[in-house]
Write a protein that holds these residues in place. Structure first.
Motif, PDB file in Angstrom:
ATOM      1  N   SER A   1       0.838  -1.219   0.000  1.00 32.87           N
ATOM      2  CA  SER A   1       0.000   0.000   0.000  1.00 32.87           C
ATOM      3  C   SER A   1       0.865   1.259   0.000  1.00 32.87           C
ATOM      4  O   SER A   1       0.769   2.105   0.897  1.00 32.87           O
ATOM      5  CB  SER A   1      -0.939  -0.020   1.209  1.00 32.87           C
ATOM      6  N   GLN A   2       1.696   1.395  -1.028  1.00 31.54           N
ATOM      7  CA  GLN A   2       2.670   2.484  -1.075  1.00 31.54           C
ATOM      8  C   GLN A   2       2.102   3.806  -1.590  1.00 31.54           C
ATOM      9  O   GLN A   2       2.757   4.841  -1.464  1.00 31.54           O
ATOM     10  CB  GLN A   2       3.855   2.058  -1.950  1.00 31.54           C
ATOM     11  N   ASN A   3       0.917   3.782  -2.155  1.00 33.43           N
ATOM     12  CA  ASN A   3       0.290   5.014  -2.641  1.00 33.43           C
ATOM     13  C   ASN A   3      -0.808   5.394  -1.660  1.00 33.43           C
ATOM     14  O   ASN A   3      -1.921   4.870  -1.704  1.00 33.43           O
ATOM     15  CB  ASN A   3      -0.280   4.778  -4.042  1.00 33.43           C
ATOM     16  N   LYS A   4      -0.499   6.332  -0.741  1.00 37.67           N
ATOM     17  CA  LYS A   4      -1.449   6.634   0.329  1.00 37.67           C
ATOM     18  C   LYS A   4      -2.769   7.208  -0.168  1.00 37.67           C
ATOM     19  O   LYS A   4      -3.838   6.797   0.303  1.00 37.67           O
ATOM     20  CB  LYS A   4      -0.832   7.568   1.363  1.00 37.67           C
ATOM     21  N   PRO A   5      -2.775   8.162  -1.112  1.00 35.40           N
ATOM     22  CA  PRO A   5      -4.076   8.655  -1.589  1.00 35.40           C
ATOM     23  C   PRO A   5      -4.955   7.541  -2.160  1.00 35.40           C
ATOM     24  O   PRO A   5      -6.165   7.509  -1.907  1.00 35.40           O
ATOM     25  CB  PRO A   5      -3.696   9.680  -2.657  1.00 35.40           C
ATOM     26  N   MET A   6      -4.343   6.597  -2.900  1.00 32.26           N
ATOM     27  CA  MET A   6      -5.138   5.507  -3.440  1.00 32.26           C
ATOM     28  C   MET A   6      -5.530   4.508  -2.357  1.00 32.26           C
ATOM     29  O   MET A   6      -6.611   3.913  -2.405  1.00 32.26           O
ATOM     30  CB  MET A   6      -4.377   4.805  -4.565  1.00 32.26           C
ATOM     31  N   PHE A   7      -4.678   4.328  -1.357  1.00 28.59           N
ATOM     32  CA  PHE A   7      -5.045   3.481  -0.223  1.00 28.59           C
ATOM     33  C   PHE A   7      -6.249   4.070   0.498  1.00 28.59           C
ATOM     34  O   PHE A   7      -7.195   3.359   0.853  1.00 28.59           O
ATOM     35  CB  PHE A   7      -3.866   3.332   0.738  1.00 28.59           C
ATOM     36  N   ASP A   8      -6.215   5.384   0.714  1.00 31.83           N
ATOM     37  CA  ASP A   8      -7.338   6.040   1.388  1.00 31.83           C
ATOM     38  C   ASP A   8      -8.614   5.955   0.558  1.00 31.83           C
ATOM     39  O   ASP A   8      -9.725   5.900   1.104  1.00 31.83           O
ATOM     40  CB  ASP A   8      -7.005   7.512   1.666  1.00 31.83           C
ATOM     41  N   LYS A   9      -8.454   5.914  -0.758  1.00 31.67           N
ATOM     42  CA  LYS A   9      -9.615   5.928  -1.649  1.00 31.67           C
ATOM     43  C   LYS A   9     -10.207   4.534  -1.866  1.00 31.67           C
ATOM     44  O   LYS A   9     -11.438   4.357  -1.772  1.00 31.67           O
ATOM     45  CB  LYS A   9      -9.217   6.531  -3.000  1.00 31.67           C
ATOM     46  N   ILE A  10      -9.356   3.534  -2.151  1.00 32.24           N
ATOM     47  CA  ILE A  10      -9.895   2.210  -2.490  1.00 32.24           C
ATOM     48  C   ILE A  10      -9.338   1.079  -1.626  1.00 32.24           C
ATOM     49  O   ILE A  10      -9.700  -0.081  -1.819  1.00 32.24           O
ATOM     50  CB  ILE A  10      -9.689   1.880  -3.984  1.00 32.24           C
ATOM     51  N   GLY A  11      -8.442   1.385  -0.686  1.00 34.32           N
ATOM     52  CA  GLY A  11      -8.015   0.391   0.278  1.00 34.32           C
ATOM     53  C   GLY A  11      -6.804  -0.431  -0.138  1.00 34.32           C
ATOM     54  O   GLY A  11      -6.157  -0.169  -1.151  1.00 34.32           O
ATOM     55  N   ALA A  12      -6.522  -1.425   0.678  1.00 32.53           N
ATOM     56  CA  ALA A  12      -5.354  -2.290   0.479  1.00 32.53           C
ATOM     57  C   ALA A  12      -5.616  -3.323  -0.613  1.00 32.53           C
ATOM     58  O   ALA A  12      -6.750  -3.522  -1.054  1.00 32.53           O
ATOM     59  CB  ALA A  12      -5.006  -2.988   1.789  1.00 32.53           C
ATOM     60  N   ASN A  13      -4.538  -3.977  -1.048  1.00 36.61           N
ATOM     61  CA  ASN A  13      -4.610  -5.071  -2.021  1.00 36.61           C
ATOM     62  C   ASN A  13      -5.276  -4.643  -3.323  1.00 36.61           C
ATOM     63  O   ASN A  13      -6.139  -5.334  -3.878  1.00 36.61           O
ATOM     64  CB  ASN A  13      -5.362  -6.269  -1.414  1.00 36.61           C
ATOM     65  N   THR A  14      -4.857  -3.488  -3.806  1.00 36.14           N
ATOM     66  CA  THR A  14      -5.428  -2.964  -5.046  1.00 36.14           C
ATOM     67  C   THR A  14      -4.348  -2.649  -6.085  1.00 36.14           C
ATOM     68  O   THR A  14      -4.575  -1.879  -7.014  1.00 36.14           O
ATOM     69  CB  THR A  14      -6.273  -1.706  -4.761  1.00 36.14           C
ATOM     70  N   GLY A  15      -3.148  -3.222  -5.899  1.00 37.40           N
ATOM     71  CA  GLY A  15      -2.113  -3.082  -6.905  1.00 37.40           C
ATOM     72  C   GLY A  15      -1.125  -1.970  -6.654  1.00 37.40           C
ATOM     73  O   GLY A  15      -0.500  -1.471  -7.598  1.00 37.40           O
ATOM     74  N   PHE A  16      -0.941  -1.582  -5.398  1.00 39.38           N
ATOM     75  CA  PHE A  16       0.019  -0.518  -5.070  1.00 39.38           C
ATOM     76  C   PHE A  16       1.090  -1.029  -4.116  1.00 39.38           C
ATOM     77  O   PHE A  16       1.485  -0.362  -3.167  1.00 39.38           O
ATOM     78  CB  PHE A  16      -0.717   0.690  -4.472  1.00 39.38           C
TER      79      PHE A  16
END
Length: 471
Positions: free
Chosen positions: A304-319
């Protein structure tokens, strides 16, 4: 040479014969995947190719998502709520520009093996392939169970949290299936003592274990109850996603203090977290040893290295990316040394996402072989390493420092019912590696001898090591 012809990846006569006569038709033991048992039980057809191939909500193929982001596809056509046809076209355009990526080969292989479609996927063929695949997806041959059976799979081991009631595993066990669906325990949430939701998770875990988890000792007992429950449902594997690991032994009193702080959502130091993690790993080691389970480690990951995307769509989403813990092997050495002294070291498969770790890990594992054929294994090329190059590197390293014929072979680690041709891909790479050894004079030109080894690595070793068919 035609794209994905009958002998693709196979460049010697011995490799071709090994694959077609010994590897190609071996059953599959998929001992680690992320398929949902609920989907297997409900056995519903997918509406279209995008839902089974790209995403259904936030459930889908992270490999594809990352490649599409590289290609500039907007997120609404990746994990978002964009039109499914538009998503498929975006994927077709992406795959056409992805020459050299394993996804280029895997995607075309899946079209050929499941749908009988030999066309190249690109923007011009997308409309007809969309229509043809969607028509086939509505037939009985494309339900989840049918796809698994068509792939000659004997065992599917899913990834399940300790608190799971295993409802769908129980229901599937009553069905007359051509394959087994067994639970694999993944206790990640029990390790997250520094998360805000730790207290609530302990309540949930305690409810499942019929216990009040108010101490580390109670947590250990609850994990024991859950391992027993999983074992009663055919479970034989626990999987630890540690990302990083620092060995830190602690006294019983220290552990109770740390546990209490975690339950109260108090701040914990890195040292305290390491002590808790070490102790809980050793709990899982002891339980695995007692139940003759295999303990798998997946480590050295930066998640989960992309925090804005983690905040938006969560963990285990390809970051996620490869981790860089430099002293990982030394920390694991200390853990195994202590576990061996306590006689709690179980059968083990160890995967590091960073291939720079492989030689050190493989030679470390060799220090603890005892009591069974190849008790300790370096895992197959995992995640970013399950490419042709990664597979070859892992196989050759395994052979250089261990006993290659004992290798446990491939697993899908996938969320898609269309991913099973990855086993075919692996087996082709396996046969090509052995074929090159023969061409170099490193191995005998003895088809029967080499064929027995290919069958072991493709299927038999995993079948026997895990004991999925032991009564």
């Amino acid at each position: 040479m035609t794209l994905l012809n009958n002998d693709f990846l196979l460049n010697t006569d011995i490799a071709k014969r090994l694959f077609h006569e010994y590897a190609e038709n071996q059953p599959i033991v998929d001992y680690h995947c992320h398929l949902e048992p609920k989907e297997i039980y409900e056995n519903k057809n997918y509406d279209n190719i995008s839902q089974i191939w790209i995403n259904e909500g936030l459930y889908g193929d992270h490999y594809k998502w990352r490649l599409e982001r590289d290609h500039g596809v907007p997120e609404e056509l990746i994990t978002g709520d964009g039109d499914d046809y538009d998503k498929f076209v975006a994927w077709a355009k992406t795959i056409d520009d992805s020459l050299g990526s394993p996804l280029y080969e895997w995607s075309h292989l899946e079209l050929r093996r499941f749908f009988g479609i030999n066309k190249r996927l690109d923007a011009s063929t997308a409309p007809e392939i969309w229509k043809e695949t969607n028509q086939q997806l509505q037939t009985p041959a494309f339900t989840p169970r049918a796809l698994i059976a068509r792939s000659n799979v004997q065992v599917v081991v899913t990834t399940d949290s300790p608190e799971s009631d295993l409802k769908y595993h129980e229901l599937l066990a009553k069905e007359n299936l051509a394959f087994k669906v067994l639970p694999g325990m993944r206790p990640d949430d029990a390790f997250n003592i520094n998360d805000d939701g730790y207290h609530d998770y302990m309540l949930k875990l305690g409810e499942a274990a019929h216990a009040q988890i108010n101490s580390f000792k109670a947590l250990s007992d609850a994990m024991g109850q859950r391992v027993t429950f999983f074992a009663e449902h055919g479970g034989k594997i626990a999987d630890l996603g540690l990302n990083s690991f620092y060995y830190a032994p602690a006294s019983a009193d220290e552990l109770e203090t740390i546990f209490t702080k975690g339950m109260n959502n108090e701040s914990l130091t890195a040292g305290e977290i390491n002590k808790y993690t070490t102790a809980l790993v050793e709990v899982m080691m002891k339980l695995a040893q007692e139940h003759d389970w295999v303990l798998q480690y997946h480590v050295n990951v930066a998640r989960s290295q992309n925090k804005p995307m983690f905040d938006k769509i969560g963990a285990n989403t390809g970051f996620d990316s490869v981790g860089t813990q430099a002293d990982l092997t030394e920390q694991i050495r200390r853990l195994f040394y202590d576990a061996q002294a306590k006689q709690i070291l179980p059968k083990t498969i160890f995967y590091s996402l960073n291939p720079n770790d492989w030689m050190a890990i493989a030679t470390l594992l060799g220090n603890f072989q005892e009591g069974t054929v190849q008790k300790m294994h370096l895992g197959a090329g995992w995640w970013f390493n399950d490419t042709r190059d990664g597979m070859e590197k892992q196989m050759k390293l395994y052979a250089n420092v261990g006993m290659f014929p004992n290798f446990l072979g491939m697993l899908t680690d996938s969320r898609s019912f269309l991913s099973y041709p990855r086993h075919e891909y692996f087996r082709r790479v396996l046969c090509e590696v052995i074929g090159q050894w023969v061409a170099n004079g490193q191995a005998p030109d003895d088809l029967d001898y080499l064929g027995r080894i290919v069958k072991r690595i493709s299927y038999e070793n995993a079948r026997d090591y895990f004991g999925f068919f032991d009564e």
